[in-house]
Design an enzyme around this catalytic site. Structure first.
Site, mmCIF file in Angstrom:
data_model
loop_
_atom_site.group_PDB
_atom_site.id
_atom_site.type_symbol
_atom_site.label_atom_id
_atom_site.label_comp_id
_atom_site.label_asym_id
_atom_site.label_seq_id
_atom_site.Cartn_x
_atom_site.Cartn_y
_atom_site.Cartn_z
ATOM 1 N N ASP A 70 50.731 43.323 44.199
ATOM 2 C CA ASP A 70 49.286 43.400 44.408
ATOM 3 C C ASP A 70 48.975 42.566 45.643
ATOM 4 O O ASP A 70 49.601 41.522 45.867
ATOM 5 C CB ASP A 70 48.519 42.872 43.188
ATOM 6 C CG ASP A 70 47.046 43.281 43.246
ATOM 7 O OD1 ASP A 70 46.735 44.322 43.843
ATOM 8 O OD2 ASP A 70 46.205 42.567 42.680
ATOM 9 N N PHE A 150 45.652 49.350 58.589
ATOM 10 C CA PHE A 150 44.718 49.931 57.621
ATOM 11 C C PHE A 150 43.873 48.807 57.027
ATOM 12 O O PHE A 150 44.013 47.645 57.416
ATOM 13 C CB PHE A 150 45.486 50.702 56.516
ATOM 14 C CG PHE A 150 46.187 49.802 55.529
ATOM 15 C CD1 PHE A 150 47.333 49.109 55.876
ATOM 16 C CD2 PHE A 150 45.690 49.628 54.235
ATOM 17 C CE1 PHE A 150 47.970 48.260 54.984
ATOM 18 C CE2 PHE A 150 46.321 48.788 53.326
ATOM 19 C CZ PHE A 150 47.471 48.098 53.698
HETATM 20 P P1 ITT Z 1 48.372 50.801 45.752
HETATM 21 O O1 ITT Z 1 47.663 49.974 44.687
HETATM 22 O O2 ITT Z 1 48.252 52.252 45.573
HETATM 23 O O3 ITT Z 1 49.774 50.353 45.966
HETATM 24 P P2 ITT Z 1 46.424 49.592 47.531
HETATM 25 O O4 ITT Z 1 45.727 50.144 48.735
HETATM 26 O O5 ITT Z 1 45.578 49.181 46.373
HETATM 27 O O6 ITT Z 1 47.599 50.585 47.131
HETATM 28 P P3 ITT Z 1 47.311 46.818 47.790
HETATM 29 O O7 ITT Z 1 47.151 46.458 46.367
HETATM 30 O O8 ITT Z 1 48.550 46.376 48.491
HETATM 31 O O9 ITT Z 1 47.282 48.385 48.055
HETATM 32 O O10 ITT Z 1 46.077 46.257 48.630
HETATM 33 C C1 ITT Z 1 44.758 46.234 48.118
HETATM 34 C C2 ITT Z 1 43.782 46.255 49.252
HETATM 35 O O11 ITT Z 1 43.905 45.053 50.038
HETATM 36 C C3 ITT Z 1 43.981 47.398 50.254
HETATM 37 O O12 ITT Z 1 43.335 48.589 49.838
HETATM 38 C C4 ITT Z 1 43.344 46.795 51.511
HETATM 39 O O13 ITT Z 1 41.946 46.907 51.463
HETATM 40 C C5 ITT Z 1 43.721 45.326 51.409
HETATM 41 N N1 ITT Z 1 45.005 45.088 52.111
HETATM 42 C C6 ITT Z 1 46.218 44.832 51.546
HETATM 43 N N2 ITT Z 1 47.173 44.709 52.478
HETATM 44 C C7 ITT Z 1 46.555 44.885 53.673
HETATM 45 C C8 ITT Z 1 46.986 44.887 55.021
HETATM 46 O O14 ITT Z 1 48.268 44.705 55.342
HETATM 47 N N3 ITT Z 1 46.093 45.096 55.977
HETATM 48 C C9 ITT Z 1 44.801 45.301 55.691
HETATM 49 N N4 ITT Z 1 44.304 45.347 54.460
HETATM 50 C C10 ITT Z 1 45.162 45.132 53.441
#
Ligand code: ITT
Length: 194
Positions: A70, A150
């Protein structure tokens, strides 16, 4: 025979990054590969809880070694928000433009721009949990800049750089990112138990 290891995700991008690094040592399986079609909820109030919910769910149900992750953005002046709500901060899951707008609006006129990206990985290995954390410190810009990456990348400037994550190449970001740092710890653990 490589050992089987489940990555509790269906996110191709994340899977590629990990299999690139440990694919020779482990046979990495996704949730789809093991026939897990349900959406595992993330109701926890910390990254640690949410990562553990995924790895424990799979381990208990399928009896396979497994890890879940997460991640999110933690902003000091917003008392740690968006935190575990990073993906759905403005309401709709994955609406990155709206999420960024909400952060910038809440930080209007605020001087303290300190923030960090955090990733927590929970590995269930033979019934025991191991936790790996990666953090990258930085500041929140006043305006978006860059088109790469992203999520919150266009407003996050890592310490020691004068560009945002969205202005970096993917390779450059992957060298210093929170996810890369947590992954490195997981990978060195896995290499040692093989
Ligand atoms: P999954 O749960 O499907 O794996 P997710 O998009 O929810 O995908 P994460 O739990 O890794 O992925 O991340 C949660 C949110 O945190 C993600 O949607 C972004 O808004 C932010 N985030 C995480 N890592 C990031 C990054 O490297 N750069 C920019 N935003 C990030």
């Amino acid at each position: 025979m490589p050992l089987k290891l489940v990555f509790a995700t269906n996110n191709r991008h994340k899977l590629e990054e990990v299999s690139h690094k440990i694919g020779d040592h482990f046979e990495l399986l996704t949730l789809n590969d093991i026939g897990c079609m349900e959406d595992i909820e993330e109701p926890g109030s910390t990254f640690e809880e949410n990562a553990a919910i995924k790895s424990k769910y799979i381990y208990d149900k399928y009896h396979l070694n497994c890890f879940g992750d997460d991640s999110g953005l933690v902003v000091d002046a917003l008392n740690g928000e968006p935190g575990v709500y990073s993906a759905r901060y403005a309401g709709e899951h994955g609406n990155h433009a709206a999420n960024i707008k909400k952060v910038l609006t809440r930080l209007e006129g605020v001087e303290n721009r300190k923030a960090r990206f955090v990733t927590v990985i929970s590995l269930m290995w033979e019934g025991k949990e191991h936790v790996f954390k990666g953090v990258v410190e930085g500041t929140i810009r006043h305006k978006i800049s860059g088109i790469g990456g992203f999520g919150y990348d266009p407003i996050f400037q890592p310490d020691g750089y004068d560009i945002t994550f969205a202005e970096m190449s993917m390779d450059e970001k992957n060298k210093i990112s929170h996810r890369a740092r947590a992954l490195e710890k997981l990978i060195s653990f896995l290499k040692n138990i093989k």
